[in-house]
Every structure is written in C-alpha cells, then in structure tokens.
Design an enzyme around this catalytic site. Structure first.
Site, PDB file in Angstrom:
ATOM      1  N   THR A  35      24.316 -26.403   6.902  1.00  8.31           N
ATOM      2  CA  THR A  35      24.256 -26.460   5.439  1.00  8.31           C
ATOM      3  C   THR A  35      25.050 -25.306   4.820  1.00  8.31           C
ATOM      4  O   THR A  35      25.107 -24.204   5.379  1.00  8.31           O
ATOM      5  CB  THR A  35      22.785 -26.417   4.959  1.00  8.31           C
ATOM      6  OG1 THR A  35      22.771 -26.327   3.545  1.00  8.31           O
ATOM      7  CG2 THR A  35      22.022 -25.249   5.519  1.00  8.31           C
ATOM      8  N   SER A  53      15.670 -20.204   1.947  1.00  3.62           N
ATOM      9  CA  SER A  53      14.347 -20.808   2.197  1.00  3.62           C
ATOM     10  C   SER A  53      14.119 -20.809   3.701  1.00  3.62           C
ATOM     11  O   SER A  53      15.061 -20.645   4.485  1.00  3.62           O
ATOM     12  CB  SER A  53      14.291 -22.257   1.690  1.00  3.62           C
ATOM     13  OG  SER A  53      15.061 -23.102   2.539  1.00  3.62           O
ATOM     14  N   TYR A  76      13.541 -23.382   5.372  1.00  7.72           N
ATOM     15  CA  TYR A  76      14.378 -24.492   5.877  1.00  7.72           C
ATOM     16  C   TYR A  76      15.805 -24.000   6.137  1.00  7.72           C
ATOM     17  O   TYR A  76      16.355 -24.206   7.227  1.00  7.72           O
ATOM     18  CB  TYR A  76      14.401 -25.668   4.886  1.00  7.72           C
ATOM     19  CG  TYR A  76      15.690 -26.441   5.005  1.00  7.72           C
ATOM     20  CD1 TYR A  76      15.950 -27.219   6.138  1.00  7.72           C
ATOM     21  CD2 TYR A  76      16.702 -26.336   4.040  1.00  7.72           C
ATOM     22  CE1 TYR A  76      17.170 -27.877   6.293  1.00  7.72           C
ATOM     23  CE2 TYR A  76      17.908 -26.988   4.179  1.00  7.72           C
ATOM     24  CZ  TYR A  76      18.137 -27.753   5.311  1.00  7.72           C
ATOM     25  OH  TYR A  76      19.356 -28.384   5.476  1.00  7.72           O
ATOM     26  N   HIS A  77      16.419 -23.385   5.111  1.00  3.33           N
ATOM     27  CA  HIS A  77      17.812 -22.954   5.283  1.00  3.33           C
ATOM     28  C   HIS A  77      17.929 -21.960   6.447  1.00  3.33           C
ATOM     29  O   HIS A  77      18.917 -21.950   7.179  1.00  3.33           O
ATOM     30  CB  HIS A  77      18.347 -22.337   3.986  1.00  3.33           C
ATOM     31  CG  HIS A  77      18.639 -23.343   2.899  1.00  3.33           C
ATOM     32  ND1 HIS A  77      17.735 -23.638   1.902  1.00  3.33           N
ATOM     33  CD2 HIS A  77      19.716 -24.132   2.650  1.00  3.33           C
ATOM     34  CE1 HIS A  77      18.256 -24.551   1.084  1.00  3.33           C
ATOM     35  NE2 HIS A  77      19.454 -24.867   1.519  1.00  3.33           N
ATOM     36  N   LYS A  94      18.407 -23.513   9.847  1.00  2.00           N
ATOM     37  CA  LYS A  94      19.801 -23.901  10.129  1.00  2.00           C
ATOM     38  C   LYS A  94      20.603 -22.724  10.676  1.00  2.00           C
ATOM     39  O   LYS A  94      21.483 -22.888  11.518  1.00  2.00           O
ATOM     40  CB  LYS A  94      20.463 -24.413   8.848  1.00  2.00           C
ATOM     41  CG  LYS A  94      19.879 -25.684   8.294  1.00  2.00           C
ATOM     42  CD  LYS A  94      20.188 -26.844   9.214  1.00  2.00           C
ATOM     43  CE  LYS A  94      19.973 -28.165   8.536  1.00  2.00           C
ATOM     44  NZ  LYS A  94      20.149 -29.312   9.427  1.00  2.00           N
TER      45      LYS A  94
HETATM   46  P1  NAD Z   1      16.326 -37.188   5.945  1.00  2.00           P
HETATM   47  O1  NAD Z   1      15.030 -36.492   5.965  1.00  2.00           O
HETATM   48  O2  NAD Z   1      16.526 -38.335   5.025  1.00  2.00           O
HETATM   49  O3  NAD Z   1      16.663 -37.692   7.435  1.00  2.00           O
HETATM   50  C1  NAD Z   1      16.349 -36.967   8.586  1.00  2.00           C
HETATM   51  C2  NAD Z   1      15.876 -37.957   9.634  1.00  2.00           C
HETATM   52  O4  NAD Z   1      15.558 -37.238  10.845  1.00  2.00           O
HETATM   53  C3  NAD Z   1      14.612 -38.696   9.219  1.00  2.00           C
HETATM   54  O5  NAD Z   1      14.786 -40.087   9.375  1.00  2.00           O
HETATM   55  C4  NAD Z   1      13.516 -38.137  10.135  1.00  2.00           C
HETATM   56  O6  NAD Z   1      12.549 -39.109  10.451  1.00  2.00           O
HETATM   57  C5  NAD Z   1      14.330 -37.699  11.356  1.00  2.00           C
HETATM   58  N1  NAD Z   1      13.736 -36.575  12.120  1.00  2.00           N
HETATM   59  C6  NAD Z   1      13.323 -35.377  11.646  1.00  2.00           C
HETATM   60  N2  NAD Z   1      12.843 -34.619  12.648  1.00  2.00           N
HETATM   61  C7  NAD Z   1      12.999 -35.347  13.792  1.00  2.00           C
HETATM   62  C8  NAD Z   1      12.704 -35.092  15.154  1.00  2.00           C
HETATM   63  N3  NAD Z   1      12.143 -33.957  15.562  1.00  2.00           N
HETATM   64  N4  NAD Z   1      12.987 -36.051  16.074  1.00  2.00           N
HETATM   65  C9  NAD Z   1      13.545 -37.230  15.683  1.00  2.00           C
HETATM   66  N5  NAD Z   1      13.838 -37.515  14.400  1.00  2.00           N
HETATM   67  C10 NAD Z   1      13.560 -36.585  13.463  1.00  2.00           C
HETATM   68  O7  NAD Z   1      17.449 -36.073   5.707  1.00  2.00           O
HETATM   69  P2  NAD Z   1      18.978 -36.244   5.280  1.00  2.00           P
HETATM   70  O8  NAD Z   1      19.089 -35.988   3.837  1.00  2.00           O
HETATM   71  O9  NAD Z   1      19.528 -37.490   5.843  1.00  2.00           O
HETATM   72  O10 NAD Z   1      19.613 -35.003   6.038  1.00  2.00           O
HETATM   73  C11 NAD Z   1      20.125 -35.156   7.348  1.00  2.00           C
HETATM   74  C12 NAD Z   1      20.656 -33.832   7.860  1.00  2.00           C
HETATM   75  O11 NAD Z   1      21.710 -33.381   7.017  1.00  2.00           O
HETATM   76  C13 NAD Z   1      19.610 -32.720   7.888  1.00  2.00           C
HETATM   77  O12 NAD Z   1      19.774 -31.970   9.063  1.00  2.00           O
HETATM   78  C14 NAD Z   1      19.934 -31.897   6.676  1.00  2.00           C
HETATM   79  O13 NAD Z   1      19.563 -30.562   6.882  1.00  2.00           O
HETATM   80  C15 NAD Z   1      21.432 -32.061   6.555  1.00  2.00           C
HETATM   81  N6  NAD Z   1      21.903 -31.926   5.166  1.00  2.00           N
HETATM   82  C16 NAD Z   1      21.440 -32.781   4.204  1.00  2.00           C
HETATM   83  C17 NAD Z   1      21.883 -32.639   2.892  1.00  2.00           C
HETATM   84  C18 NAD Z   1      21.411 -33.513   1.768  1.00  2.00           C
HETATM   85  O14 NAD Z   1      21.767 -33.254   0.599  1.00  2.00           O
HETATM   86  N7  NAD Z   1      20.647 -34.561   2.014  1.00  2.00           N
HETATM   87  C19 NAD Z   1      22.812 -31.621   2.589  1.00  2.00           C
HETATM   88  C20 NAD Z   1      23.237 -30.767   3.600  1.00  2.00           C
HETATM   89  C21 NAD Z   1      22.782 -30.935   4.883  1.00  2.00           C
HETATM   90  N1  USQ Z   2      17.721 -27.485  -8.928  1.00  2.00           N
HETATM   91  C1  USQ Z   2      17.480 -27.579 -10.274  1.00  2.00           C
HETATM   92  N2  USQ Z   2      16.725 -28.622 -10.717  1.00  2.00           N
HETATM   93  C2  USQ Z   2      16.220 -29.578  -9.899  1.00  2.00           C
HETATM   94  C3  USQ Z   2      16.488 -29.489  -8.518  1.00  2.00           C
HETATM   95  C4  USQ Z   2      17.233 -28.423  -8.060  1.00  2.00           C
HETATM   96  O1  USQ Z   2      17.929 -26.743 -11.061  1.00  2.00           O
HETATM   97  O2  USQ Z   2      15.548 -30.496 -10.383  1.00  2.00           O
HETATM   98  C5  USQ Z   2      18.543 -26.377  -8.411  1.00  2.00           C
HETATM   99  C6  USQ Z   2      17.850 -25.525  -7.362  1.00  2.00           C
HETATM  100  O3  USQ Z   2      17.117 -24.475  -7.948  1.00  2.00           O
HETATM  101  C7  USQ Z   2      19.026 -25.040  -6.546  1.00  2.00           C
HETATM  102  C8  USQ Z   2      20.037 -26.165  -6.648  1.00  2.00           C
HETATM  103  O4  USQ Z   2      19.643 -26.967  -7.751  1.00  2.00           O
HETATM  104  O5  USQ Z   2      19.599 -23.911  -7.129  1.00  2.00           O
HETATM  105  C9  USQ Z   2      20.111 -27.046  -5.408  1.00  2.00           C
HETATM  106  O6  USQ Z   2      18.813 -27.514  -5.101  1.00  2.00           O
HETATM  107  P1  USQ Z   2      18.610 -28.911  -4.341  1.00  2.00           P
HETATM  108  O7  USQ Z   2      17.158 -29.212  -4.286  1.00  2.00           O
HETATM  109  O8  USQ Z   2      19.532 -29.923  -4.894  1.00  2.00           O
HETATM  110  O9  USQ Z   2      19.210 -28.580  -2.892  1.00  2.00           O
HETATM  111  P2  USQ Z   2      18.723 -27.605  -1.759  1.00  2.00           P
HETATM  112  O10 USQ Z   2      17.311 -27.194  -1.905  1.00  2.00           O
HETATM  113  O11 USQ Z   2      19.744 -26.524  -1.617  1.00  2.00           O
HETATM  114  O12 USQ Z   2      18.779 -28.551  -0.478  1.00  2.00           O
HETATM  115  C10 USQ Z   2      19.637 -29.697  -0.381  1.00  2.00           C
HETATM  116  C11 USQ Z   2      19.156 -30.497   0.824  1.00  2.00           C
HETATM  117  C12 USQ Z   2      19.295 -29.654   2.078  1.00  2.00           C
HETATM  118  C13 USQ Z   2      20.718 -29.166   2.197  1.00  2.00           C
HETATM  119  C14 USQ Z   2      21.178 -28.436   0.950  1.00  2.00           C
HETATM  120  C15 USQ Z   2      22.653 -28.138   0.959  1.00  2.00           C
HETATM  121  O13 USQ Z   2      17.811 -30.907   0.633  1.00  2.00           O
HETATM  122  O14 USQ Z   2      18.931 -30.418   3.214  1.00  2.00           O
HETATM  123  O15 USQ Z   2      20.837 -28.309   3.304  1.00  2.00           O
HETATM  124  O16 USQ Z   2      20.969 -29.273  -0.191  1.00  2.00           O
HETATM  125  S1  USQ Z   2      23.021 -26.576   0.233  1.00  2.00           S
HETATM  126  O17 USQ Z   2      22.466 -26.545  -1.115  1.00  2.00           O
HETATM  127  O18 USQ Z   2      24.433 -26.429   0.261  1.00  2.00           O
HETATM  128  O19 USQ Z   2      22.344 -25.583   1.062  1.00  2.00           O
END
Ligand code: NAD
Ligand code: USQ
Length: 382
Positions: free
Chosen positions: A144, A179, A181-182, A185
């Site tokens: 991420t 966070s 979560y972050h 990664k």
């Molecule tokens: P999502 O939660 O929709 O999908 C993740 C999938 O992985 C789910 O279907 C879940 O059931 C499965 N999963 C989780 N833990 C598992 C485990 N231990 N074993 C097997 N399956 C498991 O998430 P997404 O939005 O599709 O994100 C996918 C990936 O991309 C994540 O790693 C996330 O960090 C990364 N990412 C997402 C975004 C975003 O904006 N959605 C942005 C940047 C990075």
């Molecule tokens: N934000 C708002 N209002 C909202 C939701 C979010 O102002 O209603 C702000 C948050 O405070 C933050 C920014 O928007 O500053 C991004 O928040 P987000 O919830 O859109 O994204 P984030 O929590 O960063 O996480 C999402 C995905 C995560 C991925 C990440 C990419 O859930 O899996 O890793 O985006 S990145 O942001 O580049 O780290």
C-alpha cells in the site's frame, strides 16, 4: 501462466481473477471467505448484491467456457496452502488475501492482533510455500502507498538513494504508516525483502493507492459476476464512499479539514497493473517495488468533484467536515513517483466526471441496500 489469486473473492481479487482468466491464464482462487463473515460481524453489506464464490465461477464458465478453480481455505493453515501449491504448481502468486481496513485494525487489541497475525503470518506462509514447492514462482504482493505515510519529501518507488557522512547507499524508503493495518504491510515488505535475499525468491511489492470504482468489462457481463462495493465507515474508502453518500442523500463525510492527500487508481487499472507485473517477473532474488496509482487528490477535492457531478444529476449534496477519527496530518506535502508501471505499458483510466457518474449510477441502482447507521465513522484512533 498458472496463476493463483489469493483473496480472489474480494473487491480487487475477483475482477483480477476474471481479467487474468480472460487473457488465457490458468487461474486458481484461494480465499477463506472471511470478508463475507466480517460483513456479518459489522452488520454491514456490499451495496451491490454479490453471488457466492461458487456461483460466480460457475457463471464465468457458462459465459466464457473458462474454468477458475477455487480453494476455500486460510493462508494461515500451512497444510492447506502446501496442498494448493502442490496441486496448482503456480508460475505467479498474486497475494490480495489480507485484512485491509485501517479502521477495522484500530477497533481494539483483538482486531489489531487479528489484522497483524492474519496478514503477517499468512504472508510468511506464502514465502515458505514458494521456497518449498515453487521456487521459481513470482510473488506479486499487494502492498500500500500508506506504507510511506506523508513525509515532507518526494516518495520514491521503494528505495531512496541517500548520502550520509560522505558515503552513499540505496536503502528501503522510510516507512511511516498510519494504522496497525498499514503497519502489517510494512512488516510484510520486510519479510519479503529478506526472503528474496536469503532464498532467491522473486517478488514484486505493489504499493497500491486507494482503489475506486467497481466495474470492469468482465464483472459487467452478468449480475452474478458483480463486484462488491463497500460504503460503511469501516471498509468504505474515500471516493467510493462519497459517491454512495451522494446517492443516498447523506452529507459527504470529509474528515477534518480535508487536506489529506492520497494516491488513487481505478479498479480497471488494478487488474491491468497485476497483469503487467505478471508479464514482467522480477529477477531471482529481486525485491522489486512499484507504486501502483495513477493520480493523487486531497479528500476535499474528491468531495467537491462528487458534489458537482451529483448536482448535475439532480442530487443536492452537502460536504460536511466532521471530527477526524484518525490521527493523521490534514495539511501536508505530497509528491509520489509512479513511473515504473507506466514504463511497462500502463495506460491509466483517469478520474473524469463520466467515471464518477458511472459509479454513481451503480450506487443509485442499489441505494436501498445501504444501511444508513453504518455510514458515519465509529472507530477512533485515540
Ligand atoms: P477485500 O477485503 O475485499 O478482499 C480480501 C480477500 O482476502 C477477501 O475475500 C478475504 O476473504 C480474503 N482473505 C483475507 N484473509 C485471508 C486469509 N488469511 N486466507 C485466505 N483469504 C483471506 O480487500 P481488497 O479491497 O480486495 O484488497 C485486496 C488487497 O489489496 C489487500 O491486501 C489490500 O491491503 C490491498 N489494497 C487494497 C486497496 C483498496 O483500496 N481496496 C488499496 C491498496 C491496497
Ligand atoms: N477519509 C475521509 N472521509 C471518509 C473516508 C476517508 O476524509 O469518509 C480520509 C481518511 O481520513 C484518509 C483518506 O480519506 O485520510 C483515505 O482513507 P480511506 O479510508 O479511503 O483509505 P485508507 O484507510 O488509507 O485505506 C484504503 C484501503 C487500504 C489501502 C489504502 C491505500 O482500505 O486497504 O491500503 O486505502 S493508501 O491510502 O494508499 O494507504
């Protein structure tokens, strides 16, 4: 290529599995379906109705003749993962399968521990499985952009050249995630880098920005292939959330002043970036990092864009500034490099009014499914 898409039932993974299958790759999905269970835990849902994984792949086969194998199980169960590797002999392992919500990871100790153990140990198991069963397999790992945080200097792609006391080196770019979560990664990136060094694994870390949209050509072929669309305060992400809020007559929830700037990309580019990485594998022992985004915006900018497009569609929308539940800078410098995927052929789908309108149309179609109580953020960092 034989490609495993781990997390292939999720928001990014499902369209990626379909796209790679369409390109002629032999695709297997691995997923433990935990994301669907988390919807139950949070009493929430996807705005779009989503079919079961079984029905999804059956429909894909019916429409295209292409088979996507499914393995329902957890990356944290090594015996299961070993069996998947033995049966599929993958050339590439695309790893989406993690707990990806920052707010979810900040609920309490249990959720932080779950997020880090699920993500870090799952990824470590994948590294061991590659080493044991498929040493040539290319790991394509979703990282991420949030690993970098918001430093007051340009963000490079993975590495930074520095000069210190008269000596120079190229070192991993400093990480300042926002966070638990972050942070998971960041821990993954370190483990992968080390495994590449000691075992000669080939890996690409895709430091992805926030993904918006929901449709790809493939998911639009049939309602059974529809992608999930998150809107709640836990899994909904900035732009998609604002569009769904506009569709349901909710104020757009900008946290704090809204100067927070993040990198973004369309889901259509996510699937293409993964294909590009798969077509150009990292060298043996190489830990390669690509910054996977196409543009960056402040959340205030995004809210205003959505307000404008919604207004043109006849929806009256207010932008409201609510107390920021997170601990983050609300005004900061942001400039990040993203040339590597472009150099390998990525042609970005940029954020236009048309694109916002397209997502808005999907949101309006299913707006009655939105559970209003889930829209405001309920989890605080403090
Ligand atoms: P999502 O939660 O929709 O999908 C993740 C999938 O992985 C789910 O279907 C879940 O059931 C499965 N999963 C989780 N833990 C598992 C485990 N231990 N074993 C097997 N399956 C498991 O998430 P997404 O939005 O599709 O994100 C996918 C990936 O991309 C994540 O790693 C996330 O960090 C990364 N990412 C997402 C975004 C975003 O904006 N959605 C942005 C940047 C990075
Ligand atoms: N934000 C708002 N209002 C909202 C939701 C979010 O102002 O209603 C702000 C948050 O405070 C933050 C920014 O928007 O500053 C991004 O928040 P987000 O919830 O859109 O994204 P984030 O929590 O960063 O996480 C999402 C995905 C995560 C991925 C990440 C990419 O859930 O899996 O890793 O985006 S990145 O942001 O580049 O780290």
């Amino acid at each position: 290529m034989r490609i495993i898409v781990a997390g292939g039932d999720g928001f990014c993974g499902w369209p990626t599995a379909l796209y790679l299958s369409k390109q002629g790759h032999e695709v297997s999905i691995v997923d433990n379906l935990v994301r669907r269970k988390i919807d139950d835990e949070l009493h929430s849902n996807s705005v779009t109705p989503i079919a079961t994984l079984e029905d999804r792949v059956a429909k894909w086969k019916e429409l295209t003749g292409k088979e996507i194998k499914t393995f329902v199980g957890d990356l944290n169960h090594y015996d299961f993962l070993a069996e998947v590797f033995k049966q599929t002999e993958p050339d590439a392992f695309v790893h989406f399968a993690e707990q990806r919500s920052a707010p979810y990871s900040m609920i309490d100790r249990e959720h932080a521990v779950y997020t880090q153990s699920n993500n870090v140990i799952g990824n470590l198991n994948v590294l061991y499985a590659i080493r044991e069963f498929a040493p040539e397999c290319h790991l394509i790992k979703l990282g991420t952009m949030g690993e970098y945080g918001t430093p007051n200097i340009d963000i490079e792609e993975g590495y930074l050249e520095i000069e210190h006391n008269g000596r120079k080196d190229k070192l991993p770019y400093p990480k300042q995630p926002g966070s638990f979560y972050h942070l998971s990664k960041v821990h993954d990136s370190h483990n992968i880098m080390f495994a590449c060094k000691i075992w000669g694994i080939r890996a690409t870390d895709l430091n992805q920005g926030v993904v918006y949209g929901l449709h790809t050509e493939e998911t639009e072929m049939d309602p059974v292939l529809a992608n999930r669309l998150d809107y709640d305060g836990v899994y909904g992400t900035a732009l998609n959330r604002f569009i769904i809020q506009a569709a349901t007559g909710h104020d757009l929830t900008v946290y704090g002043t809204g100067g927070q700037t993040r990198a973004f990309l369309n889901i259509k580019d996510t699937v293409r970036c993964v294909e590009i990485a798969a077509e150009h594998p990292a060298d043996k022992g190489e830990f390669r990092v690509f910054n996977q985004f196409t543009e960056y915006f402040s959340v205030q900018d995004l809210a205003e864009k959505v307000q404008k497009v919604a207004g043109e569609t006849g929806l009256k929308t207010e932008v409201s500034h609510i107390d920021n539940p997170r601990v983050e800078l609300e005004q900061h410098y942001y400039h990040a490099v993203n040339t590597k995927l472009r150099d390998l052929g990525l042609e970005p789908n940029l954020l236009t009014d048309e694109v916002i309108k397209g997502i808005l149309t999907a949101a309006l179609e299913h707006k009655d499914r939105v559970i209003k109580e889930n829209v405001l953020p309920s989890i605080s960092w403090k």
